[in-house]
Design an enzyme around this catalytic site. Sequence first.
Site, mmCIF file in Angstrom:
data_model
loop_
_atom_site.group_PDB
_atom_site.id
_atom_site.type_symbol
_atom_site.label_atom_id
_atom_site.label_comp_id
_atom_site.label_asym_id
_atom_site.label_seq_id
_atom_site.Cartn_x
_atom_site.Cartn_y
_atom_site.Cartn_z
ATOM 1 N N GLN A 1 0.802 -1.221 0.000
ATOM 2 C CA GLN A 1 0.000 0.000 0.000
ATOM 3 C C GLN A 1 0.838 1.275 0.000
ATOM 4 O OE1 GLN A 1 -2.723 -1.671 3.321
ATOM 5 N NE2 GLN A 1 -4.067 -0.368 2.125
ATOM 6 N N ARG B 1 3.884 -0.054 13.050
ATOM 7 C CA ARG B 1 3.587 -1.366 12.485
ATOM 8 C C ARG B 1 3.661 -1.262 10.964
ATOM 9 N NH1 ARG B 1 -1.947 -4.006 10.988
ATOM 10 N NH2 ARG B 1 -1.172 -6.041 10.363
ATOM 11 N N HIS C 1 1.090 -9.087 4.629
ATOM 12 C CA HIS C 1 -0.110 -8.250 4.507
ATOM 13 C C HIS C 1 -0.533 -8.257 3.035
ATOM 14 C CE1 HIS C 1 -2.367 -4.647 6.428
ATOM 15 N NE2 HIS C 1 -2.936 -4.871 5.255
ATOM 16 N N ASN D 1 -1.805 -10.720 8.352
ATOM 17 C CA ASN D 1 -2.819 -9.701 8.522
ATOM 18 C C ASN D 1 -4.134 -10.199 7.928
ATOM 19 O OD1 ASN D 1 -3.612 -6.773 9.084
ATOM 20 N ND2 ASN D 1 -4.228 -7.017 6.941
ATOM 21 N N GLU D 2 -5.150 -10.298 8.756
ATOM 22 C CA GLU D 2 -6.517 -10.547 8.301
ATOM 23 C C GLU D 2 -6.654 -11.709 7.322
ATOM 24 O OE1 GLU D 2 -8.095 -6.846 6.847
ATOM 25 O OE2 GLU D 2 -8.058 -5.921 8.814
ATOM 26 N N ASN E 1 -7.710 -6.024 14.422
ATOM 27 C CA ASN E 1 -8.029 -4.919 13.518
ATOM 28 C C ASN E 1 -9.518 -4.660 13.628
ATOM 29 O OD1 ASN E 1 -5.405 -4.921 12.691
ATOM 30 N ND2 ASN E 1 -5.817 -5.488 10.568
ATOM 31 N N TYR F 1 -12.776 -1.682 12.856
ATOM 32 C CA TYR F 1 -13.173 -0.414 12.234
ATOM 33 C C TYR F 1 -14.593 0.041 12.547
ATOM 34 C CZ TYR F 1 -8.912 -0.514 9.448
ATOM 35 O OH TYR F 1 -7.597 -0.507 9.067
ATOM 36 N N GLU G 1 -4.905 -2.262 14.059
ATOM 37 C CA GLU G 1 -5.447 -1.275 13.119
ATOM 38 C C GLU G 1 -6.770 -0.745 13.660
ATOM 39 O OE1 GLU G 1 -6.039 -2.495 9.006
ATOM 40 O OE2 GLU G 1 -4.087 -3.483 8.981
ATOM 41 N N GLU H 1 -5.537 1.966 -1.452
ATOM 42 C CA GLU H 1 -6.605 1.306 -0.701
ATOM 43 C C GLU H 1 -7.157 0.117 -1.509
ATOM 44 O OE1 GLU H 1 -7.455 1.078 2.249
ATOM 45 O OE2 GLU H 1 -9.543 0.456 2.224
ATOM 46 N N TRP H 2 -6.265 -0.763 -1.919
ATOM 47 C CA TRP H 2 -6.617 -2.010 -2.588
ATOM 48 C C TRP H 2 -7.603 -1.784 -3.741
ATOM 49 C CZ3 TRP H 2 -2.816 -4.911 -1.100
ATOM 50 C CH2 TRP H 2 -2.322 -4.820 0.204
HETATM 51 C C1 GBH Z 1 -7.959 -3.193 6.689
HETATM 52 O O1 GBH Z 1 -8.956 -4.179 6.620
HETATM 53 C C2 GBH Z 1 -6.700 -3.624 5.957
HETATM 54 O O2 GBH Z 1 -5.858 -4.375 6.796
HETATM 55 C C3 GBH Z 1 -5.928 -2.452 5.393
HETATM 56 O O3 GBH Z 1 -4.949 -2.911 4.518
HETATM 57 C C4 GBH Z 1 -6.889 -1.491 4.715
HETATM 58 O O4 GBH Z 1 -6.235 -0.408 4.105
HETATM 59 C C5 GBH Z 1 -7.856 -0.978 5.769
HETATM 60 O O5 GBH Z 1 -8.580 -2.062 6.239
HETATM 61 C C6 GBH Z 1 -8.882 0.019 5.259
HETATM 62 O O6 GBH Z 1 -9.746 -0.590 4.356
HETATM 63 O O7 GBH Z 1 -15.717 -4.394 0.211
HETATM 64 O O8 GBH Z 1 -17.851 -5.070 1.139
HETATM 65 O O9 GBH Z 1 -16.209 -6.737 0.583
HETATM 66 C C7 GBH Z 1 -10.151 -3.868 7.294
HETATM 67 C C8 GBH Z 1 -11.178 -4.981 7.225
HETATM 68 C C9 GBH Z 1 -12.557 -6.287 5.824
HETATM 69 C C10 GBH Z 1 -12.664 -3.943 5.684
HETATM 70 C C11 GBH Z 1 -13.191 -6.411 4.472
HETATM 71 C C12 GBH Z 1 -13.306 -4.018 4.328
HETATM 72 C C13 GBH Z 1 -14.463 -5.385 2.763
HETATM 73 C C14 GBH Z 1 -15.907 -5.228 2.674
HETATM 74 N N1 GBH Z 1 -11.800 -5.047 5.929
HETATM 75 N N2 GBH Z 1 -14.024 -5.274 4.162
HETATM 76 S S1 GBH Z 1 -16.460 -5.368 1.025
#
Ligand code: GBH
Length: 479
Positions: free
Chosen positions: A20, A77, A123, A168-169, A309, A311, A380, A437-438
């Site tokens: 990233q 991290r 990651h 990670n996750e 992690n 959110y 996170e 952001e992926w």
């Molecule tokens: C984190 O994941 C990641 O570790 C990090 O790399 C990333 O930048 C950060 O979140 C912010 O996004 O699109 O409806 O399928 C957080 C957990 C789980 C959140 C999957 C987003 C996708 C939902 N993530 N989820 S969907």
Amino acid sequence: MTTSKLPSDFLWGFATASYQIEGSPDADGRLPANWDTFTSIPGKVADGSSGAVACDSYNRTDEDIALLKQCRAKAYRFSLSWSRIIPLGGRNDPVNEKGIQHYVKFVDDLLAAGITPMVTLFHWDLPDNLDKRYGGFLNKEEFVADFANYARVVYKALPKVKHWITFNEPWCSSILGYSTGLFAPGRTSDRTKSAEGDSSREPWIVGHSLLVAHGAAVKVYRDEFKPQNGGEIGITLNGDWAMPWDPENPADVEACDRKIEFSISWFADPVYFGKYPDSMRKQLGDRLPEFTEEDAALVKGSNDFYGMNHYCANYIKNKTGEADPDDFLGNLESLLEDKNGTPVGPETQSAWLQPHPEGFRKLLKWLSDRYGKPKIYVTENGTSLKGENDLPIDQLLNDEFRVNYFRGYIAAMADSYTLDGVNVRAYMAWSLLDNFEWAEGYETRFGVTYVDYEGGQKRHPKKSAKEIGNFFDQYIEKS
Ligand code: GBH
């Protein structure tokens, strides 16, 4: 005004991930990762972008360390790019000394600046060759052996690192990579998205490989490095809080626990208990792999700390009848409004993320109760802001919404420690920098620092970059 506290040795700082932020995909012998390949396929990333330049952090380690110091961070991290260290990935492939030296110097420089490194081995950026050579995570035997080898190379090179995270996750690698196909390698049953994949089976196989690989990497650390180096190791799991869509409906209430089991306990139960949750076995049957005695022993007891992690939260509505074979939530709906139309929280730029700080305290307690009061490191926590990318820079730097998010979440964590007796000991804000952001590309920003992608990757700290330190000053007890 809260009277809650955090202990004097509480570790706090910021988090990032290699793909990233680093850029420089061809530098010093690095070969492609799965995400280099995935992002080159049209339509996979919202703005058609990739991590080819990102924040250019590979060339700006000094700037990033200066930024961390400016924020008064105690810890950082970050994750390693496996493709820099063993470019072809495998246990019989050459080790790339230049790639290793990059991270050796970075760790030394962090320590010289008084910042504790917390290193994630993986990651999401898998050496692409391993996908091509044997199907990556789908091949447990090969993958576990290659990951254990990579881990050993890294532990040996970085003896000064005392905080290690294996994966990670793994939920994201499994579900987004092999069920919905939103993330690399993009496999799914949905033939409009991928020619290959089986959403009903592959994610569960992948999750199993990742768990066993985690166990194997922990064993290498404990057997060969921990006796001399000390240090600790764990896995980081993502998971949101779950609230009933209709609190009067016992089926919705029950579905909340099932939702957390399918997302978190899928991995945490094997790590703490050596088995998968009953709710998952019941729904998935033999599509969920069985642990051999040997693998169960490797995985059980493999966390020195729980990496969390977190959110947001969701409302959970039970589904009746047979679960769809591709279901991965636990036969339920995950929603952003309850029965009365009350939202989880305010909207952000991320469709899945609505802040709800009370949920953080509740999930900390849930995890602490289920897993026997483990030491928890929050690895996170953070938010995007609706429309942030479109704001003029002076307004963008005044990210009051993000400041409020951190205020609420850090307060909830201090209450969890002080009032609920949860052993939470570290907190890394996501993220130090706006970054790739992926699948959402660069439009969604999570940084406490604005990165000017058009203006040569210049960094501009936002208000939140300063305020997080002030919040911790308020809570952490003076030693
Ligand atoms: C984190 O994941 C990641 O570790 C990090 O790399 C990333 O930048 C950060 O979140 C912010 O996004 O699109 O409806 O399928 C957080 C957990 C789980 C959140 C999957 C987003 C996708 C939902 N993530 N989820 S969907």
